[in-house]
Enzyme design. Structure first.
Site, PDB file in Angstrom:
ATOM      1  N   THR A 240       0.887  -1.316  -0.460  1.00 36.70           N
ATOM      2  CA  THR A 240      -0.360  -0.020  -0.028  1.00 36.70           C
ATOM      3  C   THR A 240       0.965   1.413   0.069  1.00 36.70           C
ATOM      4  O   THR A 240       1.310   0.936   0.367  1.00 36.70           O
ATOM      5  CB  THR A 240      -1.040  -0.204   1.600  1.00 36.70           C
ATOM      6  OG1 THR A 240      -1.822  -1.410   1.218  1.00 36.70           O
ATOM      7  CG2 THR A 240      -1.875   0.709   1.515  1.00 36.70           C
ATOM      8  N   GLY A 270     -11.120  -3.328   2.571  1.00 40.69           N
ATOM      9  CA  GLY A 270      -9.859  -2.980   3.681  1.00 40.69           C
ATOM     10  C   GLY A 270     -10.425  -1.587   4.018  1.00 40.69           C
ATOM     11  O   GLY A 270     -10.624  -0.835   3.750  1.00 40.69           O
ATOM     12  N   THR A 291      -1.294   2.332   6.539  1.00 42.70           N
ATOM     13  CA  THR A 291      -0.529   0.731   6.099  1.00 42.70           C
ATOM     14  C   THR A 291      -0.333   0.403   6.764  1.00 42.70           C
ATOM     15  O   THR A 291      -0.192   0.167   7.966  1.00 42.70           O
ATOM     16  CB  THR A 291       0.541   0.445   4.831  1.00 42.70           C
ATOM     17  OG1 THR A 291       1.916   1.310   5.875  1.00 42.70           O
ATOM     18  CG2 THR A 291       0.928   1.725   3.677  1.00 42.70           C
TER      19      THR A 291
HETATM   20  N1  ASP Z   1      -4.284  -1.748   4.634  1.00 39.26           N
HETATM   21  C1  ASP Z   1      -4.114  -2.213   3.415  1.00 39.26           C
HETATM   22  C2  ASP Z   1      -5.473  -3.157   3.661  1.00 39.26           C
HETATM   23  O1  ASP Z   1      -5.914  -3.796   3.995  1.00 39.26           O
HETATM   24  C3  ASP Z   1      -3.076  -3.267   3.099  1.00 39.26           C
HETATM   25  C4  ASP Z   1      -2.057  -2.499   3.269  1.00 39.26           C
HETATM   26  O2  ASP Z   1      -1.825  -1.744   3.701  1.00 39.26           O
HETATM   27  O3  ASP Z   1      -1.070  -3.453   2.365  1.00 39.26           O
HETATM   28  O4  ASP Z   1      -6.089  -3.773   2.412  1.00 39.26           O
END
Ligand code: ASP
Length: 408
Positions: A240, A270, A291
């Site tokens: 992310t 998400g 993230t």
């Molecule tokens: N926060 C993101 C999600 O849950 C994933 C990530 O940050 O890699 O989709």
């Protein structure tokens, strides 16, 4: 070691480093509290580490008098366009059906406007799509097919987002791990079972990794990427990008974009597209983004909590640490669960003070970093709540130890 919610609050309140939770990160000097007589710099951009290569173009736009949200977009469309960044946009790891679905949102401080899209297929620059929702509709959030149709109507090209490399990693997951999926129970459920702690576990694991690497070879994954592909299957990576920016006048904006959790259920959204969880900007206070483990972040409304903490007088670092502790509290301080939870916050205050904080520091040779540009482009080490390395997430139950009828 299990710590009750009450105990956790008690331990953090008295701040004892010798108690069950290792809260070393809290004791670090607060770099985000500006030293007297040395005001923070503006303009400034803060983002996740994978935005580093694109900071110059965002900063140039800011110093040229451009809008803060346009500067943010200059940064985050970089990883979206990069087929080798498999956590965002083109080349993102797909859902359990092998389909890439993207989430994004943005907030523009000066106008207090926001836009968001979730579970979008075949459109690469979903950050720009969320901005289009903000600018060209009376809504804040569009999802799935409707968001896609809106995107095509706005002239976004239809693109194949699944690269050959991501397709092969998905196939490796299908062949080896798809019985360990996201159909629950989740980490917070009372029915969740921690992975087996059988003493033979690590040798079995080594053997399994070796078999998976062999299979990766048969699937045509190049030798240099096989070990990394196996890790992506065993511990679907988080990635992310979030970016927040402030200009000389103190105007701020923020945005977050992601392909989300690898091997997720189709339609899963998400935290990244949730205004207040993955991103939040308030022109009176500051901007923050996230993230990491989206499911846990949604439950603490991470970005909004951080901005509200700053409104009540906390420094950026304190505000972020508080949000991290809320996640720990939600899991009753159970460190056997916490080892699966990764979370990073990127925080900017209205005066240009900033902080990057994270749940786990990472190993000494690979400390968790974020990127900043305030005239000097650099990586900085995030301040961690816990020292050490998380196992990674998702917290999939290891079904090896379950009776056959319990295995899917
Ligand atoms: N926060 C993101 C999600 O849950 C994933 C990530 O940050 O890699 O989709």
């Amino acid at each position: 070691m299990k710590v009750s919610r009450r105990d956790f609050i008690a331990t953090t309140a008295i701040g004892s480093a010798s108690l069950a939770l290792d809260l070393h990160g809290q004791n670090k000097p607060d770099a985000s509290a500006a030293p007297p007589g040395n005001p923070p710099k503006k303009p400034l951009i803060i983002c996740a580490h994978n935005g580093y290569d694109y900071l110059d173009r965002g900063y140039a736009l800011l110093t040229g008098g451009g809008d803060t949200l346009d500067a943010v977009m200059q940064v985050i469309t970089g990883p979206e366009d990069d087929p080798n960044d498999d956590s965002v946009g083109l080349g993102g790891l797909p859902n359990e059906d092998g389909v890439v679905e993207l989430d994004a949102c943005c907030m523009h401080g000066p106008t207090c406007m926001a836009g968001s899209v979730a579970a979008v297929r075949e459109i690469k620059n979903v950050s720009l799509l969320s901005k289009a929702v903000m600018e060209h509709t009376g809504h804040v959030m569009l999802v799935g097919e409707g968001a896609q149709r809106f995107g095509f109507a706005m002239g976004f090209p239809r693109e194949t987002l699944l690269t050959e490399r991501s397709r092969k990693v998905w196939l490796l997951w299908k062949e080896t791990m798809s019985n360990q999926d996201w159909w629950g129970p989740g980490l917070a459920s009372p029915n969740y079972k921690l992975p087996d702690e059988n003493p033979n576990h690590s040798s079995l694991r080594e053997e399994r990794i070796q078999q998976m690497e062999e299979l990766a070879g048969k699937l045509g994954i190049e030798p240099g990427f096989r070990a990394a592909a196996v890790q992506r299957v065993l511990h679907p990576p988080y990635g992310t990008i979030h970016c927040s920016a402030i200009n000389e006048k103190g105007e701020m904006s923020g945005a977050t974009t992601t392909s989300g959790l690898a091997w997720k259920l189709a339609g899963r959204a998400g935290d990244s597209p949730i205004i207040g969880a993955g991103c939040y900007t308030d022109q009176d206070v500051g901007s923050a983004g996230a993230t990491g483990n989206g499911e846990e972040n949604i439950k603490v409304c991470g970005a909004h909590t951080i901005v509200e903490n700053m409104r009540r007088g906390m420094s950026p670092q304190e505000a972020g640490m508080d949000a991290l502790k809320r996640i720990v509290r939600n899991l009753n301080g159970d460190m056997r669960k916490m080892q699966y939870v990764d979370m990073s916050y990127y925080i900017l205050r209205k005066d240009g003070a900033y902080a990057g904080v994270c749940m786990w520091s990472g190993p000494p040779e690979h400390l968790r970093r974020f990127a900043v540009h305030d005239g000097t482009k650099r990586y900085e080490t995030a301040v961690a709540l816990f020292q050490g390395k998380s196992i990674g997430w998702p917290p999939m139950p290891d079904r090896q130890h379950l009776a056959p009828e319990q295995k899917k």
